[in-house]
Design an enzyme around this catalytic site. Structure first.
Site, PDB file in Angstrom:
ATOM      1  N   GLY A  74      11.963 -19.353  -9.060  1.00 45.58           N
ATOM      2  CA  GLY A  74      12.806 -20.500  -9.387  1.00 45.58           C
ATOM      3  C   GLY A  74      13.977 -20.712  -8.460  1.00 45.58           C
ATOM      4  O   GLY A  74      15.112 -20.524  -8.866  1.00 45.58           O
ATOM      5  N   THR A 116      18.371 -14.309  -4.956  1.00 48.55           N
ATOM      6  CA  THR A 116      19.238 -14.807  -6.044  1.00 48.55           C
ATOM      7  C   THR A 116      20.678 -14.969  -5.543  1.00 48.55           C
ATOM      8  O   THR A 116      21.354 -15.954  -5.854  1.00 48.55           O
ATOM      9  CB  THR A 116      19.202 -13.796  -7.222  1.00 48.55           C
ATOM     10  OG1 THR A 116      17.841 -13.622  -7.601  1.00 48.55           O
ATOM     11  CG2 THR A 116      20.012 -14.260  -8.403  1.00 48.55           C
ATOM     12  N   ASP A 138      14.493  -2.027  -3.976  1.00 49.49           N
ATOM     13  CA  ASP A 138      14.254  -1.841  -2.535  1.00 49.49           C
ATOM     14  C   ASP A 138      15.477  -1.278  -1.796  1.00 49.49           C
ATOM     15  O   ASP A 138      15.336  -0.789  -0.673  1.00 49.49           O
ATOM     16  CB  ASP A 138      13.866  -3.180  -1.891  1.00 49.49           C
ATOM     17  CG  ASP A 138      12.652  -3.811  -2.549  1.00 49.49           C
ATOM     18  OD1 ASP A 138      11.858  -3.079  -3.155  1.00 49.49           O
ATOM     19  OD2 ASP A 138      12.501  -5.042  -2.450  1.00 49.49           O
ATOM     20  N   ARG A 173      -7.437  17.773  -0.216  1.00 47.95           N
ATOM     21  CA  ARG A 173      -7.506  16.359   0.171  1.00 47.95           C
ATOM     22  C   ARG A 173      -6.192  15.864   0.785  1.00 47.95           C
ATOM     23  O   ARG A 173      -5.130  16.466   0.586  1.00 47.95           O
ATOM     24  CB  ARG A 173      -7.751  15.496  -1.073  1.00 47.95           C
ATOM     25  CG  ARG A 173      -9.155  15.528  -1.584  1.00 47.95           C
ATOM     26  CD  ARG A 173      -9.233  14.788  -2.912  1.00 47.95           C
ATOM     27  NE  ARG A 173     -10.603  14.667  -3.352  1.00 47.95           N
ATOM     28  CZ  ARG A 173     -10.961  14.463  -4.613  1.00 47.95           C
ATOM     29  NH1 ARG A 173     -10.047  14.379  -5.552  1.00 47.95           N
ATOM     30  NH2 ARG A 173     -12.227  14.348  -4.924  1.00 47.95           N
ATOM     31  N   ARG A 182       9.301  -3.598   0.065  1.00 43.39           N
ATOM     32  CA  ARG A 182       9.217  -4.763   0.951  1.00 43.39           C
ATOM     33  C   ARG A 182       9.393  -4.321   2.407  1.00 43.39           C
ATOM     34  O   ARG A 182       8.658  -3.456   2.819  1.00 43.39           O
ATOM     35  CB  ARG A 182      10.258  -5.811   0.558  1.00 43.39           C
ATOM     36  CG  ARG A 182       9.628  -7.135   0.183  1.00 43.39           C
ATOM     37  CD  ARG A 182      10.677  -8.161  -0.083  1.00 43.39           C
ATOM     38  NE  ARG A 182      10.850  -8.391  -1.491  1.00 43.39           N
ATOM     39  CZ  ARG A 182      10.039  -9.114  -2.249  1.00 43.39           C
ATOM     40  NH1 ARG A 182       8.995  -9.708  -1.720  1.00 43.39           N
ATOM     41  NH2 ARG A 182      10.270  -9.281  -3.530  1.00 43.39           N
ATOM     42  N   ARG A 277      -7.718  10.197  -0.782  1.00 40.23           N
ATOM     43  CA  ARG A 277      -7.629   9.344  -1.965  1.00 40.23           C
ATOM     44  C   ARG A 277      -6.328   8.550  -1.847  1.00 40.23           C
ATOM     45  O   ARG A 277      -5.374   9.002  -1.205  1.00 40.23           O
ATOM     46  CB  ARG A 277      -7.588  10.173  -3.251  1.00 40.23           C
ATOM     47  CG  ARG A 277      -8.877  10.902  -3.564  1.00 40.23           C
ATOM     48  CD  ARG A 277     -10.003   9.952  -3.988  1.00 40.23           C
ATOM     49  NE  ARG A 277     -11.189  10.658  -4.409  1.00 40.23           N
ATOM     50  CZ  ARG A 277     -12.187  11.030  -3.599  1.00 40.23           C
ATOM     51  NH1 ARG A 277     -12.108  10.779  -2.295  1.00 40.23           N
ATOM     52  NH2 ARG A 277     -13.237  11.664  -4.086  1.00 40.23           N
ATOM     53  N   GLN A 285       6.919   1.599 -10.535  1.00 37.46           N
ATOM     54  CA  GLN A 285       8.206   1.934  -9.922  1.00 37.46           C
ATOM     55  C   GLN A 285       9.358   1.094 -10.471  1.00 37.46           C
ATOM     56  O   GLN A 285      10.524   1.417 -10.268  1.00 37.46           O
ATOM     57  CB  GLN A 285       8.133   1.719  -8.401  1.00 37.46           C
ATOM     58  CG  GLN A 285       7.189   2.666  -7.722  1.00 37.46           C
ATOM     59  CD  GLN A 285       6.750   2.162  -6.352  1.00 37.46           C
ATOM     60  OE1 GLN A 285       7.381   2.449  -5.352  1.00 37.46           O
ATOM     61  NE2 GLN A 285       5.667   1.411  -6.313  1.00 37.46           N
TER      62      GLN A 285
HETATM   63  O1  F6P Z   1      11.719  -6.573  -4.445  1.00 41.37           O
HETATM   64  C1  F6P Z   1      11.202  -5.754  -5.425  1.00 41.37           C
HETATM   65  C2  F6P Z   1       9.699  -5.635  -5.306  1.00 41.37           C
HETATM   66  O2  F6P Z   1       9.262  -4.748  -6.317  1.00 41.37           O
HETATM   67  C3  F6P Z   1       9.191  -5.215  -3.942  1.00 41.37           C
HETATM   68  O3  F6P Z   1       9.344  -3.840  -3.699  1.00 41.37           O
HETATM   69  C4  F6P Z   1       7.765  -5.685  -4.014  1.00 41.37           C
HETATM   70  O4  F6P Z   1       7.252  -5.952  -2.715  1.00 41.37           O
HETATM   71  C5  F6P Z   1       7.864  -6.959  -4.804  1.00 41.37           C
HETATM   72  O5  F6P Z   1       9.082  -6.887  -5.534  1.00 41.37           O
HETATM   73  C6  F6P Z   1       6.724  -7.207  -5.743  1.00 41.37           C
HETATM   74  O6  F6P Z   1       6.908  -8.464  -6.307  1.00 41.37           O
HETATM   75  P1  F6P Z   1       6.069  -9.012  -7.541  1.00 41.37           P
HETATM   76  O7  F6P Z   1       6.708  -8.499  -8.776  1.00 41.37           O
HETATM   77  O8  F6P Z   1       6.160 -10.476  -7.395  1.00 41.37           O
HETATM   78  O9  F6P Z   1       4.655  -8.495  -7.411  1.00 41.37           O
END
Ligand code: F6P
Length: 359
Positions: A74, A116, A138, A173, A182, A277, A285
């Site tokens: 948004g 934001t 991030d 493994r 990101r 794997r 996370q």
């Molecule tokens: O910016 C936070 C984050 O979790 C990034 O680490 C990740 O690339 C992205 O948002 C994932 O976004 P979405 O929730 O749109 O999948």
């Protein structure tokens, strides 16, 4: 005073603690806080908001996510609007300004990341008194030592790495763990250090896969048949580009990263014969309770945002500087990303610990 608060961008542990902190500090001053739903979306069209009472925020300190809802789509300056069956991006920021007036808001607290806060900054120019609170797992915002949510994400990845060590070891493994972040490698680097990873690949250091293969072969020769690799979703090879799941056009203007873990695991197995794997930790996370550090930081940020409003310090963002919470210009935070320094002390320590960064 009537204060609006919204949470924008991806959710992250600690958002509710910020809301609670702001409501409690506002209440002490006899002020009211209105929670805006779903980020700036809640101020477009008919406003969507609720009065946040002490009772409403009473039990949210330890709760993940955001009670207000959020959106990473948004942007009122580039908002998708359907016209003649087609979606066009339009500037609807005047609706946000009008709704803030209609609700009688004396100030707006924007809790969010880069996107934001940039929107918040533009709204100030249109006369909306905004203060910012930095959030993102991030940790890629400048001007603050750390963003809330990041430490929780590192804890979650570290716990996963501890668990993966034992199964990787038992089966001899390579386990490749792809993490978020990101274009910043903070989560990968710090969780990799905490979780005893052998290889860490981050976007700030484009990797040479042949060097990684050599490193893993050598570990095998030295009798260490298993390895753990943490790869940031934004990491890419020297002679290649990032792996994306969805382009900006497909994903409301934001590139969605993901997939590098599978790519490197396959290439390493083909080149070295090592069985691998892949674990993609994804949104795990971002979910669940904030750790104690993030609960405290978020609460302090919420309280400090109210102090900034009291002092009339609009256009500022709360930030952690050493052990103190301070105010900095939003401009300073969003001008550039906070990235890992490839020549910095953290990377140097990782290399001295024998971790391969693929260079
Ligand atoms: O910016 C936070 C984050 O979790 C990034 O680490 C990740 O690339 C992205 O948002 C994932 O976004 P979405 O929730 O749109 O999948």
């Amino acid at each position: 005073m009537k204060i609006g608060i919204l949470t924008g961008g991806g959710d992250c542990p600690g958002l509710n603690a910020v809301i609670r902190g702001a409501v409690k500090a506002a209440d002490r001053r006899g002020w009211e806080v209105f929670g805006i739903n779903d980020g700036f979306d809640g101020l477009i069209g008919e406003p969507r908001c609720e009065l946040l009472t002490l009772r409403r925020v009473g039990d949210i300190l330890a709760r993940g996510g955001t009670i207000l809802g959020t959106s990473n789509r948004g942007n009122p300056f580039s908002f998708p609007v359907k016209r003649d069956g087609k979606v066009e991006l339009m500037d609807v920021s005047e609706q946000v300004v009008a709704n803030c007036r209609r609700l009688g808001l004396d100030a707006l607290i924007a809790v969010g990341g880069d996107g934001t806060l940039k929107i918040g900054k533009r709204l100030i120019e249109l006369g909306v008194p905004v203060v910012g609170v930095p959030k993102t797992i991030d940790n890629d915002l400048r001007g603050t030592d750390v963003t809330f949510g990041y430490t929780t994400a590192v804890e979650i990845v570290t716990e996963a790495l501890d668990r993966l060590q034992t199964t990787a070891e038992s089966h001899h493994r390579l386990i490749v763990v792809e993490v978020m972040g990101r274009n910043a490698g903070w989560i990968a680097l710090e969780s990799g250090l905490a979780g005893g990873a052998n290889v860490i690949l981050i976007p700030e250091i484009p990797f040479d896969l042949e060097k990684v293969n050599e490193f893993l072969r050598k570990r095998r020769q030295d009798g260490r048949a298993f390895s753990i690799m943490v790869v940031a979703e934004g990491a890419y090879p020297l002679s290649g580009t990032t792996v994306v799941q969805a382009s900006a056009q497909e994903n409301f203007g934001i590139v969605r990263l993901g997939g590098i873990g599978n790519v490197v695991a396959r290439q390493i197995s083909e080149a070295t014969g090592i069985e691998s794997r892949v674990v993609v930790l994804g949104h795990v996370q971002r979910g669940g309770s904030p750790c104690s550090f993030d609960r405290i930081l978020s609460s302090r940020f919420g309280v400090h945002a109210i102090r900034l409003i009291e002092r009339g310090e609009f256009g500022k963002m709360v930030a952690l500087n050493g052990r103190s919470v301070v105010a900095i210009d939003i401009d300073q935070a969003v001008a550039q990303l906070n990235l890992v320094d490839p020549e910095g002390d953290l990377v140097a320590a990782a290399e001295e610990l024998g971790i391969s960064l693929g260079r």
